[in-house]
Design a protein around this motif. Structure first.
Motif, mmCIF file in Angstrom:
data_model
loop_
_atom_site.group_PDB
_atom_site.id
_atom_site.type_symbol
_atom_site.label_atom_id
_atom_site.label_comp_id
_atom_site.label_asym_id
_atom_site.label_seq_id
_atom_site.Cartn_x
_atom_site.Cartn_y
_atom_site.Cartn_z
ATOM 1 N N ASN A 285 0.822 -1.259 -0.113
ATOM 2 C CA ASN A 285 0.049 0.038 -0.133
ATOM 3 C C ASN A 285 0.853 1.060 -0.144
ATOM 4 O O ASN A 285 1.792 1.700 0.862
ATOM 5 C CB ASN A 285 -0.939 -0.033 1.265
ATOM 6 C CG ASN A 285 -1.868 -1.028 1.217
ATOM 7 O OD1 ASN A 285 -2.627 -1.493 0.425
ATOM 8 N ND2 ASN A 285 -1.819 -2.086 2.298
ATOM 9 N N TYR A 286 0.886 1.966 -0.979
ATOM 10 C CA TYR A 286 1.753 3.164 -1.029
ATOM 11 C C TYR A 286 0.995 4.332 -1.697
ATOM 12 O O TYR A 286 -0.003 4.300 -2.284
ATOM 13 C CB TYR A 286 2.919 2.732 -2.318
ATOM 14 C CG TYR A 286 2.684 2.049 -3.456
ATOM 15 C CD1 TYR A 286 2.572 3.006 -4.609
ATOM 16 C CD2 TYR A 286 1.951 0.838 -3.654
ATOM 17 C CE1 TYR A 286 2.245 2.595 -5.606
ATOM 18 C CE2 TYR A 286 1.603 0.539 -4.974
ATOM 19 C CZ TYR A 286 1.639 1.385 -5.950
ATOM 20 O OH TYR A 286 1.196 0.907 -7.409
ATOM 21 N N THR A 287 1.927 5.597 -1.679
ATOM 22 C CA THR A 287 1.486 6.896 -2.034
ATOM 23 C C THR A 287 2.515 7.430 -2.877
ATOM 24 O O THR A 287 3.458 7.437 -2.657
ATOM 25 C CB THR A 287 1.229 7.491 -0.778
ATOM 26 O OG1 THR A 287 0.268 6.984 0.046
ATOM 27 C CG2 THR A 287 0.737 8.886 -1.179
ATOM 28 N N ILE A 288 1.713 8.008 -3.926
ATOM 29 C CA ILE A 288 2.640 8.746 -5.059
ATOM 30 C C ILE A 288 2.190 10.248 -5.015
ATOM 31 O O ILE A 288 0.872 10.515 -5.162
ATOM 32 C CB ILE A 288 2.325 8.184 -6.445
ATOM 33 C CG1 ILE A 288 3.079 6.798 -6.417
ATOM 34 C CG2 ILE A 288 3.256 9.272 -7.459
ATOM 35 C CD1 ILE A 288 2.985 6.135 -7.770
ATOM 36 N N GLU A 289 2.961 11.042 -4.728
ATOM 37 C CA GLU A 289 2.754 12.516 -4.565
ATOM 38 C C GLU A 289 2.985 13.249 -6.056
ATOM 39 O O GLU A 289 4.274 12.890 -6.379
ATOM 40 C CB GLU A 289 3.481 13.365 -3.539
ATOM 41 C CG GLU A 289 3.223 12.748 -2.001
ATOM 42 C CD GLU A 289 4.265 13.035 -0.922
ATOM 43 O OE1 GLU A 289 4.873 14.103 -1.146
ATOM 44 O OE2 GLU A 289 4.254 12.503 -0.080
ATOM 45 N N THR A 290 2.266 13.907 -6.369
ATOM 46 C CA THR A 290 2.297 14.600 -7.888
ATOM 47 C C THR A 290 2.308 16.066 -7.595
ATOM 48 O O THR A 290 1.441 16.427 -7.267
ATOM 49 C CB THR A 290 1.138 13.710 -8.762
ATOM 50 O OG1 THR A 290 1.238 12.732 -8.693
ATOM 51 C CG2 THR A 290 1.553 14.524 -10.155
ATOM 52 N N THR A 291 3.345 16.730 -8.292
ATOM 53 C CA THR A 291 3.448 18.176 -8.213
ATOM 54 C C THR A 291 3.473 18.426 -9.852
ATOM 55 O O THR A 291 4.436 17.994 -10.356
ATOM 56 C CB THR A 291 4.602 18.728 -7.264
ATOM 57 O OG1 THR A 291 4.349 18.446 -6.178
ATOM 58 C CG2 THR A 291 4.497 20.253 -7.560
ATOM 59 N N LEU A 292 2.733 19.291 -10.182
ATOM 60 C CA LEU A 292 2.705 19.602 -11.696
ATOM 61 C C LEU A 292 2.704 21.155 -11.884
ATOM 62 O O LEU A 292 2.232 21.916 -10.944
ATOM 63 C CB LEU A 292 1.262 19.225 -12.257
ATOM 64 C CG LEU A 292 1.077 17.798 -12.491
ATOM 65 C CD1 LEU A 292 -0.432 17.609 -12.293
ATOM 66 C CD2 LEU A 292 1.465 17.473 -13.842
ATOM 67 N N ASN A 293 3.712 21.481 -12.589
ATOM 68 C CA ASN A 293 3.768 22.979 -12.834
ATOM 69 C C ASN A 293 3.450 23.087 -14.515
ATOM 70 O O ASN A 293 3.810 22.437 -15.231
ATOM 71 C CB ASN A 293 5.355 23.468 -12.984
ATOM 72 C CG ASN A 293 5.742 23.175 -11.622
ATOM 73 O OD1 ASN A 293 5.238 23.641 -10.622
ATOM 74 N ND2 ASN A 293 7.349 22.792 -11.723
ATOM 75 N N ASN A 294 2.457 23.921 -14.553
ATOM 76 C CA ASN A 294 1.795 24.230 -15.976
ATOM 77 C C ASN A 294 1.301 22.887 -16.485
ATOM 78 O O ASN A 294 1.715 22.467 -17.495
ATOM 79 C CB ASN A 294 2.454 24.840 -17.034
ATOM 80 C CG ASN A 294 3.072 25.995 -16.592
ATOM 81 O OD1 ASN A 294 2.386 27.026 -16.083
ATOM 82 N ND2 ASN A 294 4.236 26.426 -16.819
ATOM 83 N N PRO A 295 0.109 22.124 -15.713
ATOM 84 C CA PRO A 295 -0.216 21.020 -16.430
ATOM 85 C C PRO A 295 -0.735 21.067 -17.564
ATOM 86 O O PRO A 295 -1.799 21.889 -17.904
ATOM 87 C CB PRO A 295 -1.399 20.513 -15.116
ATOM 88 C CG PRO A 295 -1.629 21.770 -14.444
ATOM 89 C CD PRO A 295 -0.408 22.755 -14.425
ATOM 90 N N SER A 296 -0.482 19.829 -18.456
ATOM 91 C CA SER A 296 -1.234 19.993 -19.655
ATOM 92 C C SER A 296 -2.241 18.636 -19.963
ATOM 93 O O SER A 296 -2.648 18.804 -21.172
ATOM 94 C CB SER A 296 0.026 19.891 -20.900
ATOM 95 O OG SER A 296 0.767 18.614 -20.738
ATOM 96 N N SER A 297 -2.096 17.887 -19.011
ATOM 97 C CA SER A 297 -3.083 16.839 -19.263
ATOM 98 C C SER A 297 -3.871 16.607 -18.040
ATOM 99 O O SER A 297 -3.174 16.997 -16.936
ATOM 100 C CB SER A 297 -2.429 15.533 -19.891
ATOM 101 O OG SER A 297 -1.474 14.945 -18.970
#
Length: 161
Positions: A79-91
């Motif tokens: 059981n795991y977590t992925i942290e996502t940080t986007l700069n100018n997300p395009s999708s």
């Protein structure tokens, strides 16, 4: 009357303390076992470019068990977590691979590798694309190994790509 209640409560406590089989209870078929040492590979803990940074959180959990008491297979559940940080997300969807490597105890032989392809659905609409966006996504995956391999001693390593 007071003596009756005291006697009734004492009797109930006594019968509950005795090992009387519960006819409604179901025995669990799962037998939990000790999990092997597991590490997140440093180079595989983070994916980064100009638009996105994905990080495999170090606060994962792992359960190890035999699905049946006489099973010849061992299940490792992550059981795991992925942290996502986007700069100018395009999708609205980002793809990531969660990779599990299993080695022998001395780490000189890779005995199993499994890759899980994940799509991270971003909770933003195309109309509201902010300059920077953070999201935490939880996942759960399982691998199955032969019990003899587990008994010889293994270590597991986690990564994202």
């Amino acid at each position: 009357m007071l003596k009756f209640f005291i006697l009734l409560i004492s009797s109930l406590l006594f019968f509950n303390a005795c090992s009387i089989k519960n006819p409604l209870s179901k025995k669990s078929k799962i037998t939990y076992i000790d999990c092997p040492k597991t590490l997140i590979l440093a180079p595989g803990s983070k994916i980064s470019n100009d638009q996105i940074t994905m990080t495999l959180n170090k606060n994962y959990s792992m359960n190890c068990y035999l699905p049946e008491p006489e099973s010849s297979k061992v299940v490792f559940e992550y059981n795991y977590t992925i942290e996502t940080t986007l700069n100018n997300p395009s999708s609205e969807i980002e793809k990531v691979e969660f990779i599990v490597f299993v080695t022998n105890k001395t780490e000189d032989l890779k005995v199993h590798e499994e890759t899980f392809n994940k799509d991270i659905q971003l909770d933003i609409s195309k109309d509201e694309m902010p300059e920077s966006y953070n999201q935490i996504t939880n996942f759960s995956d399982k691998i199955i190994l032969d019990q003899k391999l587990y008994e010889n001693g293994v270590k597991t390593f986690l990564a994202i790509n």
